[in-house]
Design a protein around this motif. Structure first.
Motif, PDB file in Angstrom:
ATOM      1  N   TRP A  29     -34.535  20.334  15.720  1.00  0.00           N
ATOM      2  CA  TRP A  29     -34.858  19.033  16.323  1.00  0.00           C
ATOM      3  C   TRP A  29     -36.358  18.852  16.463  1.00  0.00           C
ATOM      4  N   LEU A  30     -37.088  19.933  16.763  1.00  0.00           N
ATOM      5  CA  LEU A  30     -38.532  19.804  16.837  1.00  0.00           C
ATOM      6  C   LEU A  30     -39.119  19.517  15.457  1.00  0.00           C
ATOM      7  N   GLY A  31     -38.566  20.135  14.433  1.00  0.00           N
ATOM      8  CA  GLY A  31     -39.000  19.845  13.076  1.00  0.00           C
ATOM      9  C   GLY A  31     -38.753  18.390  12.706  1.00  0.00           C
ATOM     10  N   CYS A  32     -37.627  17.866  13.129  1.00  0.00           N
ATOM     11  CA  CYS A  32     -37.319  16.457  12.861  1.00  0.00           C
ATOM     12  C   CYS A  32     -38.293  15.534  13.601  1.00  0.00           C
ATOM     13  N   VAL A  33     -38.654  15.900  14.827  1.00  0.00           N
ATOM     14  CA  VAL A  33     -39.623  15.108  15.584  1.00  0.00           C
ATOM     15  C   VAL A  33     -40.968  15.099  14.860  1.00  0.00           C
ATOM     16  N   LEU A  34     -41.432  16.272  14.455  1.00  0.00           N
ATOM     17  CA  LEU A  34     -42.720  16.347  13.767  1.00  0.00           C
ATOM     18  C   LEU A  34     -42.684  15.628  12.420  1.00  0.00           C
ATOM     19  N   PHE A  35     -41.574  15.738  11.709  1.00  0.00           N
ATOM     20  CA  PHE A  35     -41.433  15.040  10.437  1.00  0.00           C
ATOM     21  C   PHE A  35     -41.475  13.529  10.652  1.00  0.00           C
ATOM     22  N   SER A  36     -40.799  13.046  11.700  1.00  0.00           N
ATOM     23  CA  SER A  36     -40.795  11.612  11.991  1.00  0.00           C
ATOM     24  C   SER A  36     -42.198  11.110  12.293  1.00  0.00           C
ATOM     25  N   LEU A  37     -42.933  11.888  13.079  1.00  0.00           N
ATOM     26  CA  LEU A  37     -44.307  11.492  13.385  1.00  0.00           C
ATOM     27  C   LEU A  37     -45.163  11.474  12.134  1.00  0.00           C
ATOM     28  N   GLN A  38     -44.950  12.452  11.261  1.00  0.00           N
ATOM     29  CA  GLN A  38     -45.710  12.513  10.015  1.00  0.00           C
ATOM     30  C   GLN A  38     -45.392  11.323   9.110  1.00  0.00           C
TER      31      GLN A  38
END
Length: 93
Positions: A29-38
């Motif tokens: 989920w943290l990876g998904c958050v960072l990907f979304s921000l990117q």
């Protein structure tokens, strides 16, 4: 804990399962958050979606109460109310 009162170290299989669950629960989920921000998703929208993850434990608590008859203590209910209020505050802003 064992009957002697000492902690027993988990075996390799148990440790591997714990690491896998920890990775999936937090890393994905943290990876998904960072990907979304990117990808340019506004931080406010990402925060709204990420705040819903905090509802996981309280929802699980309610499901265990309904499905298995687990007893809820007053501290459980207070914690549920605090978490729900926090998510509501974040969702309204």
């Amino acid at each position: 804990m064992t009957l002697s009162g000492r902690l027993r170290w988990p075996g390799f299989y148990d440790a591997a399962i714990a690491l896998l669950v920890g990775f999936l629960a937090h890393g994905v989920w943290l990876g998904c958050v960072l990907f979304s921000l990117q990808q340019g998703v506004p931080a406010g929208i990402v925060a709204l979606v990420a705040s819903l993850f905090y509802l996981g434990p309280p929802v699980t608590m309610i499901m265990a109460w309904v499905a298995f008859g687990d007893r809820l203590q007053s501290t459980d209910v207070i914690g549920l109310i605090i978490v729900a209020a926090g998510v509501i505050v974040v969702q309204r802003q």
